[in-house]
Design a protein around this motif. Structure first.
Motif, PDB file in Angstrom:
ATOM      1  N   ASP A  10      65.739  33.958  51.172  1.00  0.00           N
ATOM      2  CA  ASP A  10      65.118  32.641  51.118  1.00  0.00           C
ATOM      3  C   ASP A  10      64.448  32.268  52.429  1.00  0.00           C
ATOM      4  OD1 ASP A  10      66.002  32.465  48.555  1.00  0.00           O
ATOM      5  OD2 ASP A  10      67.745  31.210  49.012  1.00  0.00           O
ATOM      6  N   ALA A  11      64.847  32.915  53.525  1.00  0.00           N
ATOM      7  CA  ALA A  11      64.268  32.608  54.831  1.00  0.00           C
ATOM      8  C   ALA A  11      62.945  33.335  55.063  1.00  0.00           C
ATOM      9  CB  ALA A  11      65.258  32.973  55.937  1.00  0.00           C
ATOM     10  N   LEU A  12      62.590  34.268  54.158  1.00  0.00           N
ATOM     11  CA  LEU A  12      61.327  34.983  54.324  1.00  0.00           C
ATOM     12  C   LEU A  12      60.155  34.086  53.929  1.00  0.00           C
ATOM     13  CD1 LEU A  12      62.210  38.448  52.723  1.00  0.00           C
ATOM     14  CD2 LEU A  12      62.275  37.804  55.128  1.00  0.00           C
ATOM     15  N   PRO A  13      59.018  34.217  54.609  1.00  0.00           N
ATOM     16  CA  PRO A  13      57.819  33.476  54.196  1.00  0.00           C
ATOM     17  C   PRO A  13      57.436  33.822  52.763  1.00  0.00           C
ATOM     18  CG  PRO A  13      57.520  34.481  56.369  1.00  0.00           C
ATOM     19  CD  PRO A  13      58.792  35.038  55.817  1.00  0.00           C
ATOM     20  N   ASP A  14      56.801  32.867  52.087  1.00  0.00           N
ATOM     21  CA  ASP A  14      56.403  33.095  50.700  1.00  0.00           C
ATOM     22  C   ASP A  14      55.523  34.336  50.561  1.00  0.00           C
ATOM     23  OD1 ASP A  14      57.825  30.879  49.974  1.00  0.00           O
ATOM     24  OD2 ASP A  14      56.084  29.532  49.870  1.00  0.00           O
ATOM     25  N   ALA A  15      54.602  34.527  51.504  1.00  0.00           N
ATOM     26  CA  ALA A  15      53.704  35.681  51.430  1.00  0.00           C
ATOM     27  C   ALA A  15      54.493  36.991  51.521  1.00  0.00           C
ATOM     28  CB  ALA A  15      52.676  35.614  52.556  1.00  0.00           C
ATOM     29  N   GLU A  16      55.561  36.982  52.327  1.00  0.00           N
ATOM     30  CA  GLU A  16      56.382  38.185  52.464  1.00  0.00           C
ATOM     31  C   GLU A  16      57.153  38.457  51.185  1.00  0.00           C
ATOM     32  OE1 GLU A  16      56.498  41.223  54.171  1.00  0.00           O
ATOM     33  OE2 GLU A  16      56.275  39.860  55.890  1.00  0.00           O
ATOM     34  N   GLN A  17      57.634  37.398  50.530  1.00  0.00           N
ATOM     35  CA  GLN A  17      58.358  37.582  49.278  1.00  0.00           C
ATOM     36  C   GLN A  17      57.434  38.141  48.196  1.00  0.00           C
ATOM     37  OE1 GLN A  17      61.113  34.593  47.965  1.00  0.00           O
ATOM     38  NE2 GLN A  17      61.251  33.660  50.000  1.00  0.00           N
ATOM     39  N   ARG A  18      56.199  37.655  48.172  1.00  0.00           N
ATOM     40  CA  ARG A  18      55.251  38.168  47.182  1.00  0.00           C
ATOM     41  C   ARG A  18      54.926  39.646  47.452  1.00  0.00           C
ATOM     42  NH1 ARG A  18      52.991  32.976  48.029  1.00  0.00           N
ATOM     43  NH2 ARG A  18      51.409  33.832  49.451  1.00  0.00           N
ATOM     44  N   ARG A  19      54.828  39.977  48.729  1.00  0.00           N
ATOM     45  CA  ARG A  19      54.559  41.365  49.089  1.00  0.00           C
ATOM     46  C   ARG A  19      55.729  42.264  48.657  1.00  0.00           C
ATOM     47  NH1 ARG A  19      52.750  43.409  55.153  1.00  0.00           N
ATOM     48  NH2 ARG A  19      52.631  45.648  54.676  1.00  0.00           N
ATOM     49  N   LEU A  20      56.938  41.789  48.812  1.00  0.00           N
ATOM     50  CA  LEU A  20      58.103  42.546  48.368  1.00  0.00           C
ATOM     51  C   LEU A  20      58.059  42.782  46.865  1.00  0.00           C
ATOM     52  CD1 LEU A  20      61.045  40.983  50.417  1.00  0.00           C
ATOM     53  CD2 LEU A  20      60.057  43.269  50.681  1.00  0.00           C
ATOM     54  N   GLU A  21      57.694  41.760  46.122  1.00  0.00           N
ATOM     55  CA  GLU A  21      57.650  41.894  44.668  1.00  0.00           C
ATOM     56  C   GLU A  21      56.593  42.907  44.234  1.00  0.00           C
ATOM     57  OE1 GLU A  21      57.315  37.881  43.233  1.00  0.00           O
ATOM     58  OE2 GLU A  21      59.499  37.628  43.198  1.00  0.00           O
ATOM     59  N   ARG A  22      55.485  42.959  44.977  1.00  0.00           N
ATOM     60  CA  ARG A  22      54.471  43.978  44.662  1.00  0.00           C
ATOM     61  C   ARG A  22      55.013  45.379  44.957  1.00  0.00           C
ATOM     62  NH1 ARG A  22      51.025  40.149  47.141  1.00  0.00           N
ATOM     63  NH2 ARG A  22      50.988  41.363  49.085  1.00  0.00           N
ATOM     64  N   THR A  23      55.751  45.509  46.053  1.00  0.00           N
ATOM     65  CA  THR A  23      56.339  46.806  46.399  1.00  0.00           C
ATOM     66  C   THR A  23      57.381  47.220  45.371  1.00  0.00           C
ATOM     67  OG1 THR A  23      55.961  46.487  48.769  1.00  0.00           O
ATOM     68  CG2 THR A  23      57.677  48.064  48.128  1.00  0.00           C
ATOM     69  N   PHE A  24      58.242  46.279  44.982  1.00  0.00           N
ATOM     70  CA  PHE A  24      59.308  46.579  44.043  1.00  0.00           C
ATOM     71  C   PHE A  24      58.802  46.735  42.613  1.00  0.00           C
ATOM     72  CE2 PHE A  24      62.647  44.252  46.856  1.00  0.00           C
ATOM     73  CZ  PHE A  24      62.535  45.263  47.797  1.00  0.00           C
ATOM     74  N   GLY A  25      57.678  46.116  42.321  1.00  0.00           N
ATOM     75  CA  GLY A  25      57.142  46.199  40.971  1.00  0.00           C
ATOM     76  C   GLY A  25      57.785  45.239  39.999  1.00  0.00           C
ATOM     77  N   MET A  26      58.515  44.245  40.500  1.00  0.00           N
ATOM     78  CA  MET A  26      59.155  43.252  39.645  1.00  0.00           C
ATOM     79  C   MET A  26      59.609  42.072  40.496  1.00  0.00           C
ATOM     80  SD  MET A  26      62.909  44.970  38.896  1.00  0.00           S
ATOM     81  CE  MET A  26      62.242  46.512  38.263  1.00  0.00           C
ATOM     82  N   PRO A  27      59.903  40.927  39.886  1.00  0.00           N
ATOM     83  CA  PRO A  27      60.383  39.767  40.648  1.00  0.00           C
ATOM     84  C   PRO A  27      61.709  40.070  41.342  1.00  0.00           C
ATOM     85  CG  PRO A  27      59.681  39.111  38.448  1.00  0.00           C
ATOM     86  CD  PRO A  27      59.694  40.606  38.460  1.00  0.00           C
TER      87      PRO A  27
END
Length: 530
Positions: free
Chosen positions: A372-389
């Motif tokens: 939750d402490a990660l910036p929103d842009a970083e969380q979205r980037r993680l989801e693209r890497t993981f391929g899912m929410p």
């Protein structure tokens, strides 16, 4: 007597390793022959090298103790990459091989050991037992299954301390030997990269663990007594710069240090032999095998080069990537099993984005208290890497932990940073699975454990019968590594006697690649036959 002077004839004599080789002078010309000049003949003997059959390399005691023909071992590759087919092929060819049990669920391990027991019977093989400090039940399960399926040798890896499960395996195989001494029916090959870890295996089992196992009824009084005189390992593999978990230490520094430690402790192996030492890491060419043996290794262990073989249980696409790797194409990336501690593994860097993405995950974990402490842009980037929410990633992780590691799940519910680590470890674990299965849609994320030996092997085999992945059989690789090492040892003997080796004979020659059948050749042959 036939004396050879031409390059091909000289190589033919040098490479006939089962026969002696004599360097002679006849009429002012130097040549080689298999026949010793008779006394008083005009042929002068300049140097000689005795037979050097490949199976005599290394320690005869290693081969005898494990019931194999050569002092050569194919080490375990986790996730079942060193699978049943590889182990069976190597065993039937007279080599020792270790099944890659690390990371496999109990059901898969049970199936594999049952298959090996059925296919090999009493023939020699080993099973990897990896230290699992975060999941000790996995160690216990592996030992239970090894005992149930009569596995007589384990390759113990990543141990930083001895555990009840490992000690139990070792001690339950102890028996008084006929005529005196101790028979260790459960053999242990310990893979280490540090002196302090080697010492654990050079000494008998700790008294506290022996007492604990005896109190629980897991060993007998006799076995507890015998344990005091038996080192924990029969053999210790000294692992230098290798694929996967590695300290990246040079073999030339590490192996002599462990040998001095072994000799200083002076503890005998059951039967009176000292604990033998093997060399692993960087073993991908005949010269590397010969160098390891010259350093004092009793046996050699290959790893990365076997991952690209026909028998390895990884995908054809990964095998093609491995066949293209160069010596400098390996990098370090965070390890899934010890992510929080910052431990790294060596992986293939060419052809995948995994190392960079995995490294970013560790930096995010290190610098932030929770997802939750990660910036929103970083969380979205993680989801693209993981391929899912991220929520779905956590659900999959929680479902996995619920039955296998409930204590980890309970901790994650109280500790948001630990929960973040588990989510990141999901990616690291899946990345190796995607590579093994050859998931095309996740090719950018493949995690392929690999050491620099792979690149050296590719350089050595370029243009030969072993260049193409479809021709790389584990047994053929073992054969040529050993034959090549024996060949280079012969050359070294002759050089030490003052012989100048022609450049055309200075390298062991691999067979040429098979000639492709021309289109229509079969039809033409059939018509001719009719």
């Amino acid at each position: 007597m036939t004396v050879h002077h031409d390059a091909d004839g000289v190589y033919a004599v040098l490479s006939a390793l089962d026969l002696p080789c004599y360097v002679v002078a006849v009429g002012g010309r130097v040549g080689v022959t298999h026949d010793r000049p008779a006394p008083g003949s005009p042929t002068a003997l300049l140097a000689a090298a005795g037979p050097q059959p490949p199976h005599r390399l290394g320690s005869a005691a290693f081969a005898r103790h494990h019931g194999v023909r050569s002092a050569y071992m194919a080490g375990a590759m986790a996730g079942g990459i060193a699978g049943e087919d590889l182990v069976v092929a190597m065993s039937r060819a007279g080599h020792l091989a270790s099944f890659g049990a690390a990371g496999l669920p109990a059901s898969r391990l049970r199936e594999a050991l049952g298959s090996l027991e059925e296919r090999l019977g009493d023939a020699p093989y080993a099973c990897n037992l990896i230290h699992s400090p975060m999941a000790p039940e996995a160690e216990r399960t592996c030992v239970d299954l090894c005992l149930r399926h009569r596995v007589r040798c384990v390759e113990a890896s990543a141990f930083v301390q001895l555990t009840p499960a490992l000690v139990r395996y070792r001690l339950t195989g102890l028996r008084p030997a006929p005529g005196g001494g101790i028979r260790a029916g459960h053999r242990v090959i310990a893979k280490i990269s540090r002196s302090e870890t080697a010492e654990l295996f050079l000494r008998p089992a700790p008294e506290a663990l022996v007492t604990e196992l005896l109190a629980r009824g897991e060993i007998t009084v006799e076995q507890a007594s015998l344990a005091r005189a038996v080192p924990m390992a029969d053999d210790i593999t000294v692992e230098a710069d290798s694929g996967g978990h590695t300290d990246r230490r040079p073999l030339t520094v590490l192996l002599p240090a462990i040998a001095r430690l072994r000799d200083r402790l002076g503890l005998p192996h059951p039967g009176g032999d000292p604990v033998r030492l093997g060399a692993a890491g960087g073993i991908g060419t005949p010269r590397a095998v010969a160098a390891a043996l010259a350093l004092g290794a009793d046996y050699v262990v290959t790893g990365s080069v076997n991952q690209g073989t026909v028998e390895a249980a990884t995908s054809p696409a990964v095998k093609r990537l491995l066949a293209e790797a160069g010596p400098a194409d390996c990098v370090m990336a965070p390890a899934a099993d010890m992510f929080e501690q910052g431990v790294t593994v060596q992986v293939l860097g060419r052809g995948t984005l995994f190392p960079g993405r995995a490294g970013r995950l560790y930096r995010l974990y290190r610098d932030h208290p929770a997802l939750d402490a990660l910036p929103d842009a970083e969380q979205r980037r993680l989801e693209r890497t993981f391929g899912m929410p991220l929520d779905r990633v956590w659900q999959e992780t929680a479902d996995y932990l619920k039955d296998r590691h409930p204590t980890q799940l309970a901790r994650a519910e109280q500790d948001p940073k630990h929960r973040m680590a588990l989510i990141f470890r999901w990616y690291l674990a899946m990345a190796s699975r995607w590579a093994t299965t050859g998931a095309d849609d996740r090719a950018e994320d493949w995690q392929i454990w690999c050491g620099p030996a792979m690149g050296a092997f590719n350089d050595w085999t370029a243009g030969s019968a072993l260049a193409a992945p479809e021709h790389r059989h584990a047994t053929a690789i073992a054969e040529h590594l050993l034959r090549g090492a024996a060949y280079h040892r012969r050359l070294d003997q002759l050089r030490a006697a003052g012989v100048r080796i022609p450049g055309s004979c200075a390298e062991y020659r691999l067979p040429a690649p098979p000639v492709p059948r021309q289109a229509g050749a079969r039809d033409t042959a059939a018509r001719t036959h009719r």
